[in-house]
Design a protein around this motif. Structure first.
Motif, PDB file in Angstrom:
ATOM      1  N   THR A 190       0.844  -1.193   0.000  1.00 56.02           N
ATOM      2  CA  THR A 190       0.000   0.000   0.000  1.00 56.02           C
ATOM      3  C   THR A 190       0.880   1.244   0.000  1.00 56.02           C
ATOM      4  N   THR A 191       0.282   2.393   0.229  1.00 53.25           N
ATOM      5  CA  THR A 191       1.025   3.647   0.323  1.00 53.25           C
ATOM      6  C   THR A 191       0.592   4.376   1.589  1.00 53.25           C
ATOM      7  N   LYS A 192       1.376   5.405   1.960  1.00 53.80           N
ATOM      8  CA  LYS A 192       1.024   6.183   3.136  1.00 53.80           C
ATOM      9  C   LYS A 192      -0.365   6.818   2.973  1.00 53.80           C
ATOM     10  N   GLU A 193      -0.614   7.356   1.777  1.00 50.17           N
ATOM     11  CA  GLU A 193      -1.884   8.038   1.538  1.00 50.17           C
ATOM     12  C   GLU A 193      -3.078   7.091   1.719  1.00 50.17           C
ATOM     13  N   LYS A 194      -2.902   5.832   1.293  1.00 47.23           N
ATOM     14  CA  LYS A 194      -3.997   4.867   1.402  1.00 47.23           C
ATOM     15  C   LYS A 194      -4.112   4.269   2.809  1.00 47.23           C
ATOM     16  N   ALA A 195      -3.002   4.291   3.565  1.00 46.83           N
ATOM     17  CA  ALA A 195      -3.006   3.649   4.882  1.00 46.83           C
ATOM     18  C   ALA A 195      -3.412   4.601   5.999  1.00 46.83           C
ATOM     19  N   ILE A 196      -2.859   5.808   6.001  1.00 44.17           N
ATOM     20  CA  ILE A 196      -3.133   6.738   7.096  1.00 44.17           C
ATOM     21  C   ILE A 196      -4.622   7.107   7.114  1.00 44.17           C
ATOM     22  N   GLY A 197      -5.198   7.012   8.309  1.00 41.18           N
ATOM     23  CA  GLY A 197      -6.621   7.288   8.470  1.00 41.18           C
ATOM     24  C   GLY A 197      -7.483   6.053   8.421  1.00 41.18           C
ATOM     25  N   HIS A 198      -6.892   4.944   7.986  1.00 42.11           N
ATOM     26  CA  HIS A 198      -7.621   3.665   7.970  1.00 42.11           C
ATOM     27  C   HIS A 198      -7.211   2.822   9.184  1.00 42.11           C
ATOM     28  N   ASN A 199      -8.099   1.922   9.568  1.00 47.39           N
ATOM     29  CA  ASN A 199      -7.798   1.068  10.718  1.00 47.39           C
ATOM     30  C   ASN A 199      -6.783   0.004  10.318  1.00 47.39           C
ATOM     31  N   ILE A 200      -5.840  -0.281  11.205  1.00 46.89           N
ATOM     32  CA  ILE A 200      -4.775  -1.245  10.893  1.00 46.89           C
ATOM     33  C   ILE A 200      -5.329  -2.648  10.687  1.00 46.89           C
ATOM     34  N   GLU A 201      -6.539  -2.908  11.197  1.00 47.88           N
ATOM     35  CA  GLU A 201      -7.149  -4.231  11.023  1.00 47.88           C
ATOM     36  C   GLU A 201      -7.464  -4.516   9.556  1.00 47.88           C
ATOM     37  N   GLU A 202      -7.559  -3.461   8.730  1.00 44.62           N
ATOM     38  CA  GLU A 202      -7.792  -3.666   7.298  1.00 44.62           C
ATOM     39  C   GLU A 202      -6.572  -4.312   6.643  1.00 44.62           C
ATOM     40  N   PHE A 203      -5.408  -4.130   7.249  1.00 49.12           N
ATOM     41  CA  PHE A 203      -4.161  -4.645   6.668  1.00 49.12           C
ATOM     42  C   PHE A 203      -3.640  -5.880   7.428  1.00 49.12           C
ATOM     43  N   ILE A 204      -3.787  -5.864   8.751  1.00 50.84           N
ATOM     44  CA  ILE A 204      -3.368  -6.998   9.596  1.00 50.84           C
ATOM     45  C   ILE A 204      -4.576  -7.408  10.439  1.00 50.84           C
ATOM     46  N   LYS A 205      -5.276  -8.455   9.988  1.00 55.47           N
ATOM     47  CA  LYS A 205      -6.543  -8.813  10.636  1.00 55.47           C
ATOM     48  C   LYS A 205      -6.390  -9.176  12.109  1.00 55.47           C
ATOM     49  N   ASN A 206      -5.284  -9.854  12.458  1.00 52.46           N
ATOM     50  CA  ASN A 206      -5.104 -10.277  13.861  1.00 52.46           C
ATOM     51  C   ASN A 206      -4.145  -9.349  14.608  1.00 52.46           C
ATOM     52  N   THR A 207      -4.149  -8.074  14.241  1.00 49.68           N
ATOM     53  CA  THR A 207      -3.291  -7.100  14.919  1.00 49.68           C
ATOM     54  C   THR A 207      -3.627  -7.007  16.407  1.00 49.68           C
ATOM     55  N   LYS A 208      -2.641  -6.621  17.190  1.00 50.60           N
ATOM     56  CA  LYS A 208      -2.847  -6.486  18.635  1.00 50.60           C
ATOM     57  C   LYS A 208      -2.672  -5.037  19.095  1.00 50.60           C
ATOM     58  N   MET A 209      -2.701  -4.091  18.164  1.00 51.49           N
ATOM     59  CA  MET A 209      -2.450  -2.698  18.521  1.00 51.49           C
ATOM     60  C   MET A 209      -3.509  -2.147  19.466  1.00 51.49           C
ATOM     61  N   ARG A 210      -4.767  -2.508  19.240  1.00 51.72           N
ATOM     62  CA  ARG A 210      -5.818  -2.021  20.148  1.00 51.72           C
ATOM     63  C   ARG A 210      -5.678  -2.651  21.534  1.00 51.72           C
ATOM     64  N   GLU A 211      -5.209  -3.923  21.584  1.00 50.49           N
ATOM     65  CA  GLU A 211      -4.987  -4.581  22.878  1.00 50.49           C
ATOM     66  C   GLU A 211      -3.874  -3.888  23.644  1.00 50.49           C
ATOM     67  N   ILE A 212      -2.819  -3.495  22.921  1.00 53.85           N
ATOM     68  CA  ILE A 212      -1.695  -2.796  23.554  1.00 53.85           C
ATOM     69  C   ILE A 212      -2.170  -1.470  24.146  1.00 53.85           C
ATOM     70  N   ALA A 213      -3.007  -0.763  23.385  1.00 55.39           N
ATOM     71  CA  ALA A 213      -3.513   0.530  23.854  1.00 55.39           C
ATOM     72  C   ALA A 213      -4.422   0.373  25.069  1.00 55.39           C
ATOM     73  N   SER A 214      -5.263  -0.663  25.048  1.00 54.44           N
ATOM     74  CA  SER A 214      -6.220  -0.836  26.152  1.00 54.44           C
ATOM     75  C   SER A 214      -5.559  -1.391  27.413  1.00 54.44           C
ATOM     76  N   SER A 215      -4.564  -2.260  27.231  1.00 55.09           N
ATOM     77  CA  SER A 215      -3.905  -2.867  28.397  1.00 55.09           C
ATOM     78  C   SER A 215      -2.785  -2.007  28.954  1.00 55.09           C
ATOM     79  N   GLY A 216      -2.187  -1.195  28.086  1.00 53.22           N
ATOM     80  CA  GLY A 216      -1.059  -0.381  28.533  1.00 53.22           C
ATOM     81  C   GLY A 216       0.212  -1.180  28.741  1.00 53.22           C
ATOM     82  N   MET A 217       0.252  -2.425  28.241  1.00 54.27           N
ATOM     83  CA  MET A 217       1.403  -3.306  28.417  1.00 54.27           C
ATOM     84  C   MET A 217       2.271  -3.311  27.161  1.00 54.27           C
ATOM     85  N   LYS A 218       3.567  -3.484  27.370  1.00 51.26           N
ATOM     86  CA  LYS A 218       4.531  -3.494  26.270  1.00 51.26           C
ATOM     87  C   LYS A 218       4.917  -4.923  25.928  1.00 51.26           C
TER      88      LYS A 218
END
Length: 473
Positions: free
Chosen positions: A48-76
């Protein structure tokens, strides 16, 4: 203000340049997973490109992403293997090597950032690590399954009433985490019971660590039990060493022959049991542990307490649940069970069909068995090796067994040496005759004597049988 904005723009340009210099992928998302920024390397990887990716949810590109879990748990998460879901394998890659972390402001998570390592060598390494991790999990599960099946209470042989009571007590002991003290003579199966208790408990998914207190020199016992720090003594390994208690964390430690533990170590063991923590040799910080203790001994600990060789306070710490395994001579109905078990195992292993004579069974049933099950197994294995035909007989058994098996006739005659020897000789001759279909010449040859000598012995020992079976070739 304008200067601050210019500095901010400068930093953003510098930041973007740095991100585009690396082969690793970087992505910054909002708390809900919306892509806030992403570098070109990651865009190339995702097709993809930056223009097509920025503003879209990362789940559109990585279905099993854990970014929202990291944000909600606050764990690294640092350097974790992330398998891609089926259908989202980019450039043939099935794994990513990822570090994820929350971004906080005044303690509140405002975003999440991830570094993705997808260089060829890193991916190859991650695939190997993932494969090894899966293999390790498989073997760990298989080892646990084998341990559970091998040491299941139902696999412990014994049908005598006293032994069944002991097994039931051990089953009850497995339902708690209380200390267990197993008493029994050498060869009664104390370690078998310790393993059965562990694998029937809720600690079965964690290790059981075994240590024989009598087999380790006094000066090494402390380091074996509690470990040591690097440089704590001459010859200490670099990085130090974990002790048995640490290795048994969340599991069970089996202290065999606890009666042979030196007094100074008994004091240290008592402290461990009281405080649930250990200190390595050369260490300064206590290490908390969660270990279930099972101890065993063939000695009378109460007698050792009177002799000032064992601490009374440690005894009461260990003797919360006491299991006394009866010796084999007190459970004679189980002896034949073990005979058939050991002989059957040998037949299966070596593809034979050897049986045991009734007279040999009688001798085994009447033996004292000071070495208990271990001694019986040794006798059966030794006799099995000596057996040339399909019957394990009296002549294949150790000579010391004959003096412990007087039959009714020997009791009448007082069990004299001459009578016992005559009975033993009679047993061997009868077994040889049966093995050779009662043919005198073959039996004499098998016994290593002349047929005339065999006839004389038959007359002397009053051995008679039907003339119909005295067929000579």
């Amino acid at each position: 203000m304008s200067s601050d904005m210019n500095n901010l723009e400068h930093y953003k340009l510098i930041f973007n340049e740095i991100l585009d210099m690396t082969e690793d992928g970087f992505v910054v998302t909002k708390v809900d997973g919306t892509i806030f920024d992403i570098n070109n390397s990651y865009c190339d990887f995702l097709g993809t490109t930056k223009e097509k990716a920025i503003g879209h949810n990362i789940e559109e590109f990585i279905k099993n992403t854990k970014m929202r879990e990291i944000a909600s748990s606050g764990m690294k998460e640092v350097d974790v293997i992330h398998p891609l879901v089926h259908g989202q394998h980019y450039n043939g890659d099935k794994f990513l090597f990822v570090t994820r972390a929350p971004v906080k402001e005044n303690g509140k998570v405002i975003a999440a950032v991830a570094q993705v390592k997808f260089r060829i060598q890193t991916l190859n390494l991650s695939q190997k690590l993932y494969k090894q991790d899966q293999e390790l999990k498989y073997y760990k599960d298989e080892l646990q399954r084998l341990g559970e099946s091998k040491f299941d209470f139902n696999c412990i042989l014994g049908e005598s009433e006293s032994f069944i009571e002991v097994k039931e007590l051990a089953r009850k002991a497995s339902r708690s985490n209380l200390a267990v003290l197993i008493n029994g003579e050498t060869g009664t199966g104390k370690e078998v019971f310790a393993n059965a208790i562990h694998y029937a408990s809720d600690r079965k998914n964690n290790p059981i660590i075994r240590i024989n207190c009598a087999a380790i020199p006094d000066e090494l016992l402390e380091s074996e039990l509690f470990g040591y720090e690097e440089g704590s003594f001459t010859g200490a390994k670099k990085g130090g060493k974990k002790g048995k208690f640490q290795l048994a964390h969340k599991g069970t430690i089996f202290l065999d022959e606890i009666g042979d533990m030196p007094l100074h170590m008994q004091a240290k063991l008592l402290r461990v049991l009281q405080e649930n923590e250990i200190e390595r040799i050369g260490g300064y910080e206590p290490i908390p542990i969660d270990v279930r203790v099972i101890a065993a001994t063939h000695q009378d600990l109460r007698k050792l307490i009177k002799e000032k060789k064992f601490r009374e306070d440690l005894f009461y710490r260990l003797n919360v649940i006491n299991i006394k395994i009866p010796p084999l001579r007190q459970r004679k109905e189980d002896i034949l069970l073990f005979i058939n078990h050991f002989l059957g195992g040998l037949n299966k292993k070596y593809k034979t069909d050897i049986t045991i004579s009734q007279r040999a069974i009688e001798l085994l049933l009447n033996h004292k068995w000071q070495g208990n099950i271990r001694e019986l197994k040794n006798v059966i294995e030794s006799a099995y090796v000596l057996t040339e035909k399909d019957i394990l007989g009296v002549k294949h058994l150790p000579s010391n067994l004959i003096t412990f098996a007087p039959n009714a006739a020997s009791e009448v005659k007082g069990g004299t040496l001459d009578f016992i020897l005559n009975e033993f000789e009679k047993d061997i001759i009868l077994e040889s005759l049966m093995e050779n279909n009662y043919k005198i010449s073959k039996a004499a040859k098998d016994l290593g004597i002349h047929r005339t000598t065999l006839y004389k012995k038959l007359e002397k020992l009053n051995i008679k049988f039907s003339k119909a079976v005295e067929v000579e070739e």
